[in-house]
Design an enzyme around this catalytic site. Structure first.
Site, short mmCIF file in Angstrom:
data_model
loop_
_atom_site.label_atom_id
_atom_site.label_comp_id
_atom_site.label_asym_id
_atom_site.label_seq_id
_atom_site.Cartn_x
_atom_site.Cartn_y
_atom_site.Cartn_z
CB CYS A 73 -14.82 -29.05 -8.22
SG CYS A 73 -13.90 -27.65 -7.60
CB CYS A 76 -11.27 -29.73 -7.88
SG CYS A 76 -12.24 -29.28 -6.43
#
Length: 146
Positions: A73, A76
């Site tokens: 991600c 993230c």
């Protein structure tokens, strides 16, 4: 300008306190008879290895920020330095849940997208955000519930 200096002073104070706490913990580990759990938060994020571990962490600290993330991600990855800094510089414990390894736990935490951040105060979930958040936003949530 003084607000910035106040924030820097506060961060430095927290860093110093965490250094002292770590030193105390290291000294306590050398004494096998001392197993005090205490409520001082660790200065590094805690990698959660399952639901029982998360329950233990949430029960051990007054304020816990849980980061539900995935290695693939992008947001993230962008949030990671902020997560590290929050662990080091705030009174909250920071826990990380890999949503790929712990899908059922992530589902229980309400993570429908990543990153999902869940803030616990006194063992109860009090805030949930989805998507990358600014450091100031997360610090404000932590301070509000500390």
């Amino acid at each position: 300008m003084s607000d910035s200096m106040d924030v820097d002073d506060e961060r430095q104070r927290i860093r110093e306190r965490k250094k002292r706490e770590l030193q105390r913990r290291l000294e306590n580990e050398a004494d096998p008879g001392n197993h005090g759990a205490g409520s001082e938060s660790p200065s590094e994020p805690i990698a959660i290895d399952g639901p029982n571990h998360l329950e233990e962490v949430v029960a051990s600290y007054p304020v816990v920020l849980v980061d539900c993330y995935a290695d693939w991600c992008g947001p993230c990855q962008l949030l990671e330095p902020t997560i590290q800094a929050l662990a080091a510089e705030t009174d909250a414990a920071v826990a990380k849940v890999d949503v790929d390894r712990h899908q059922r736990l992530a589902q229980q935490l309400g993570a429908r997208g990543v990153p999902t951040l869940v803030l616990y105060a006194d063992g109860q979930p009090v805030e949930r955000t989805v998507g990358a958040q600014s450091r100031a936003t997360l610090e404000g949530l932590i301070e509000q519930h500390s």
